[in-house]
Design an enzyme around this catalytic site. Sequence first.
Site, PDB file in Angstrom:
ATOM      1  N   LYS A 131      -1.985   5.898  18.918  1.00 56.07           N
ATOM      2  CA  LYS A 131      -1.999   7.296  18.434  1.00 56.07           C
ATOM      3  C   LYS A 131      -3.088   7.516  17.387  1.00 56.07           C
ATOM      4  O   LYS A 131      -3.604   8.632  17.253  1.00 56.07           O
ATOM      5  CB  LYS A 131      -0.622   7.679  17.887  1.00 56.07           C
ATOM      6  N   GLY A 146       0.833  -1.195   0.000  1.00 56.98           N
ATOM      7  CA  GLY A 146       0.000   0.000   0.000  1.00 56.98           C
ATOM      8  C   GLY A 146       0.869   1.247   0.000  1.00 56.98           C
ATOM      9  O   GLY A 146       2.036   1.222  -0.407  1.00 56.98           O
TER      10      GLY A 146
END
Length: 354
Positions: free
Chosen positions: A204, A10
């Site tokens: 995060k 990706g």
Amino acid sequence: MNKVTIVGSGNWGSVAAKLIASNAIKLSNFHDEVRMWVFEETLPSGEKLTDVINKTNENVKYLPGVKLGKNVVADPNLERAVKDANMLVFVSPHQFMEGICKRLVGKIRTDAEGISLVKGMEVKKEGPCLISTLISNQLRINCSVLMGANIANEIAMENFSEATVGYRQNKEAAEKWVQLFNTPYFNVTSVEDVEGVEMCGTLKNIVAVAAGFIDGLEMGNNTKAAIMRIGLKEMIAFSKLLFPSVKDSTFFESCGIADLITTCMGGRNRKVAEAYAKNRGKRSFDELEAEMLKGQKLQGVLTVKEVYEVLTARGWVEMFPLITAVYKISSGLLPPSAIVEFSSNSHNRIQSRL
């Protein structure tokens, strides 16, 4: 001689290929060729993505306009791609990793080393499982991790950035990974704290979703800074409750506060969450992901569901009001404005459990 295969292709996987290829061709202890496993897709032109990558040296779907390096070879066959490789770089969406590992059992070298660039965790009946642990357990190999303030497109443009390799005891393997990734524009350091580094990369994205809600509601920088501070506090607390060995110092590496800042300022999780808030939750995350990310996957929304399962199972929900709010908003149980409607007093309960 070391031979590298990248399991994934990706946006971030393609950037990893570019970094690794630039070093492999120069280092005498690495084979020049870098294999990259590609989940085959047919492009609008009718051509196969793998064929186009090998013909143009460019991932035209996930990293258009960037040359990967002529020593990168795309391969749609997973088992063939990993054959003979002793260094495996895992960089696929975390929800696909268990299936990938099952396919690789018995197909890789017994002396292989792994490194995970994957953000997220698996949640099973027996409890949460980090992706590096999943890889190690299923493939019986040592697995380090690499996380950091790494928005892929900026690294592809060779803008200076940093990353952290987390390793477990095997310092020699960590040094080899640093050698493979480090470039003049991509500074890589290592710490002996796999769990801490990986938890930073996992959690995060949840805080970035909260930051996106703030942006979509146009609440301003003060509010966003407050959300980031509370988010960091919950990241540290949750990590230490699950893994007491996690080091405080890890949160001050690139994988920690730096990654949190860049993900809350840019990145796909913040971007899609902003759109969700602007639409007042009337368009689903699945719909926005498909429209805005063009095939890339949104990690924060899936990760917060998995983390909330852990909070519920262990009776920790009240200790983590921000994570809980992100879960309830992204699940449609609360409006986006609820992101600032929780009590910060709940944070006092965190310290009593650490």
